[in-house]
Design an enzyme around this catalytic site. Structure first.
Site, PDB file in Angstrom:
ATOM      1  N   GLN A   1      -4.600  -4.991   6.894  1.00 26.66           N
ATOM      2  CA  GLN A   1      -5.663  -5.843   6.352  1.00 26.66           C
ATOM      3  C   GLN A   1      -5.807  -7.159   7.117  1.00 26.66           C
ATOM      4  OE1 GLN A   1      -7.825  -4.929   4.110  1.00 26.66           O
ATOM      5  NE2 GLN A   1      -6.833  -3.017   3.523  1.00 26.66           N
TER       6      GLN A   1
ATOM      7  N   ASP B   1       3.110  -4.732   7.942  1.00 21.90           N
ATOM      8  CA  ASP B   1       1.923  -3.874   7.858  1.00 21.90           C
ATOM      9  C   ASP B   1       0.698  -4.778   7.988  1.00 21.90           C
ATOM     10  OD1 ASP B   1      -0.329  -2.561   6.952  1.00 21.90           O
ATOM     11  OD2 ASP B   1       0.565  -1.841   5.090  1.00 21.90           O
TER      12      ASP B   1
ATOM     13  N   CYS C   1      -4.825   2.754  -3.706  1.00 23.86           N
ATOM     14  CA  CYS C   1      -3.624   3.231  -3.012  1.00 23.86           C
ATOM     15  C   CYS C   1      -2.461   2.256  -3.153  1.00 23.86           C
ATOM     16  CB  CYS C   1      -3.890   3.514  -1.527  1.00 23.86           C
ATOM     17  SG  CYS C   1      -5.085   4.805  -1.278  1.00 23.86           S
TER      18      CYS C   1
ATOM     19  N   HIS D   1       0.879  -1.172   0.000  1.00 28.98           N
ATOM     20  CA  HIS D   1       0.000   0.000   0.000  1.00 28.98           C
ATOM     21  C   HIS D   1       0.920   1.227   0.000  1.00 28.98           C
ATOM     22  CE1 HIS D   1      -2.761   2.976   1.778  1.00 28.98           C
ATOM     23  NE2 HIS D   1      -3.749   2.172   1.477  1.00 28.98           N
TER      24      HIS D   1
ATOM     25  N   LYS E   1     -10.135  -0.512  10.192  1.00 28.84           N
ATOM     26  CA  LYS E   1     -10.298  -1.664   9.294  1.00 28.84           C
ATOM     27  C   LYS E   1     -10.638  -2.932  10.078  1.00 28.84           C
ATOM     28  CE  LYS E   1      -7.052   0.086   5.804  1.00 28.84           C
ATOM     29  NZ  LYS E   1      -7.906   0.627   4.741  1.00 28.84           N
TER      30      LYS E   1
END
Lengths: 405, 144
Positions: A202, A199, A363, A122, A225
């Site tokens: 998600q 990261d 993104c 991202h 999220k």
């Protein structure tokens, strides 16, 4: 355990809405998830009963707020298996968490050094590193993905060398849904004493997260999220790393003592939490993770996997439709394109039918570019979506394609 | 027809649709009537940035001093909207274009496309058309 989807749907008030006269079908969960009553109520309760500035006050309310805030930290630390609550830094979200590390790492990065990322990052796990490279003269090494949207661990391994200062990799791709072998890659990096940042934006809402099992040095995620409010998230860091890194912002809670000629900084985690924190957000985040935990992340994962398989098979029946990202290990994100039809047209008409999906580059422009595309249509599922909604979506998509082709 | 009359005509045309599907189907049809930009202008120089769908826009002044727009887009709904804009603004003097309040988009229920979050660049498109008009106006003033 029974997965009570009817009850779950009732707990998300926004799902009762209609859009353009049609019941809302919300399939843009990779962008942000909706919030259950438990989260909303927790935040309301905080402002009704506990609101006060944390850590500084000697009065009753301040103590309540501080206790609540610190117990949220403790709960979150426990949930992701951090070894100590002080390893959890509250931030505004993944983007701020990564920026914090990328800025702090400037101390360790010199000209000619390298930072390794993947091509499925991202922008939030790409631009902070790219800009760090611009500032320091280091090189950004990008590991490509294959046609299915998977990373090649061998390629990762061969990219690592004594000049590599950090590996930054997404746990799950927001475009492809690919679950990366983060544990394996962390191990490869650690063999060469290279720290790893994962990261997890998600991941939190969809799969179990165990930072000690992954053994990553940093893990970042956003509340919004994962059914929590916007503007709150966290950075996990191993304490030996966080101790070593310089502060990122200055003022407020992060100081220990201040004189006009010098300041000493507070200990972890406060060293990285300058200014009045988002207490209501932190409590909302705790409530959201408790909500996930109540239903069981493994149950949620199983349920979403069924939805994913169903949606994938239905989409594959549509002529000239191609799914982008077919990794063996993936979560409930499906990106696709339809030959000769622009993603924007599809998204616009689906919206008219009450269906929220996302179109564009999500993104992750370099990734979408690497597939030779200008954009995809992305549907992304959450714990409250149903097979019936997928049916509605597929019917609507067919109708829309009929208009556009 | 003046710009005002053209806007009125479009509002009337669209008023017969009570179903969004018919309206969008018509919009898609309108896209097919779009005065096409010369292929040689379909370059980055004429690309309107900030759009999810790509739009190329070109303008020139005809012998009577009217601005003539041509365009293209890779998305058919965007094409329909550009087609409407051109229908309204093309063939008019720069001053007329600059004095116009484009109310028809709102009246025919396409206002949502004006929101910057739609990222279809309609706002940039309108701005670019006005920019062309202003440039032509400045040029002709300079000649006088």
């Amino acid at each position: 355990m029974l997965y009570d989807i009817e009850q779950i749907r009732k707990e998300f008030p926004i799902l009762k809405q209609t859009v353009n006269g049609k019941p809302l079908v919300y399939l843009d969960n990779a962008a942000t998830t909706q919030k259950p009553d438990q989260v909303i109520n927790r935040m309301v309760a905080y402002y009704e009963n506990e609101n006060s500035n944390v850590h500084r006050g000697v009065h009753h309310l301040s103590q309540l707020a501080t206790d609540a805030y610190e117990s949220a930290r403790k709960y979150i630390a426990n949930y992701i298996h951090a070894s100590d609550p002080k390893e959890i830094i509250f931030t505004r979200g993944t983007t701020e968490s990564i920026n914090l590390i990328a800025n702090a790492f400037e101390t360790f990065v010199n000209e000619g050094d390298e930072i390794v990322i993947s091509s499925m990052e991202h922008h939030s796990n790409l631009v902070p590193w790219q800009q760090l490279c611009v500032r320091t003269g280091a090189g950004l090494i990008v590991i490509p993905v294959n046609e299915e949207g998977e990373l090649d661990t061998d390629q990762f391994k061969s990219a690592l060398n004594e000049r590599t200062r950090i590996v930054a990799l997404t746990h799950i791709s927001n475009v492809l849904g690919t679950i990366n072998p983060v544990k394996e890659i962390t191990q490869l990096a650690h063999e060469m004493e290279i720290p790893v940042l994962i990261d997890g934006a998600q991941a939190m809402a969809h799969i179990p997260v165990d930072v000690q099992d992954i053994d990553c040095d940093f893990y970042t995620f956003s509340g919004h999220k994962a059914y929590a409010p916007m503007g709150i998230g966290a950075l996990y860091g191993k304490s030996e790393w966080l101790e070593k890194l310089p502060p990122y912002q200055f003022g407020g809670e992060m100081i220990e003592s201040v004189h006009f000629d010098a300041t000493t900084f507070n200990d972890l985690p406060y060293k990285f939490e300058a200014g009045t924190p988002n207490v209501a957000g932190a409590l909302g985040l705790e409530a959201a993770i408790r909500y996930i935990d109540k239903h069981g992340i493994e149950n949620i994962r199983k349920y979403e996997d069924e939805l994913l398989a169903f949606a994938t098979s239905q989409l594959n029946l549509i002529e000239d439709l191609q799914i982008i990202g077919t990794a063996a290990q993936k979560t409930a994100v499906i990106s696709f394109i339809v030959d000769g039809v622009h993603a924007y047209d599809i998204g616009t008409l689906l919206d008219k039918m009450g269906i929220a999906i996302r179109t564009g580059n999500h993104c992750a422009q370099p990734l979408v570019d690497s597939y030779g595309l200008t954009g995809t249509i992305r549907m992304s599922l959450a714990m409250y979506n149903t097979k019936k909604e997928i049916d509605i979506f597929i019917d609507a998509l067919k109708k829309v394609l009929g208009m556009l082709r | 027809m003046t710009i005002q009359e053209q806007q009125k005509a479009i509002i009337e045309e669209f008023s017969i649709f009570d179903d969004w599907m018919d309206k969008y189907a018509y919009l898609i049809e309108l896209g097919k009537e779009l005065p096409m930009i010369d292929e040689k202008y379909k370059t980055n120089q004429y690309l309107i940035t900030g759009c999810q769908s790509r739009v190329w826009l070109f303008a020139e002044l005809d012998d009577e001093g009217k601005v003539v727009f041509t365009a293209d887009s890779d998305a058919v709904i965007t094409k329909g909207i550009v087609s409407l804009l051109i229908k309204v603004l093309s063939g008019h003097a720069p001053k007329e274009i600059l004095d116009t309040d484009l109310e028809f988009l709102e009246k025919i229920g396409l206002k949502e496309h004006l929101s910057p979050t739609r990222a279809n660049g309609l706002v940039s498109m309108v701005k670019q058309m006005q920019f062309y008009a202003r440039a032509f106006q400045l040029k002709s003033n300079a000649k006088k």
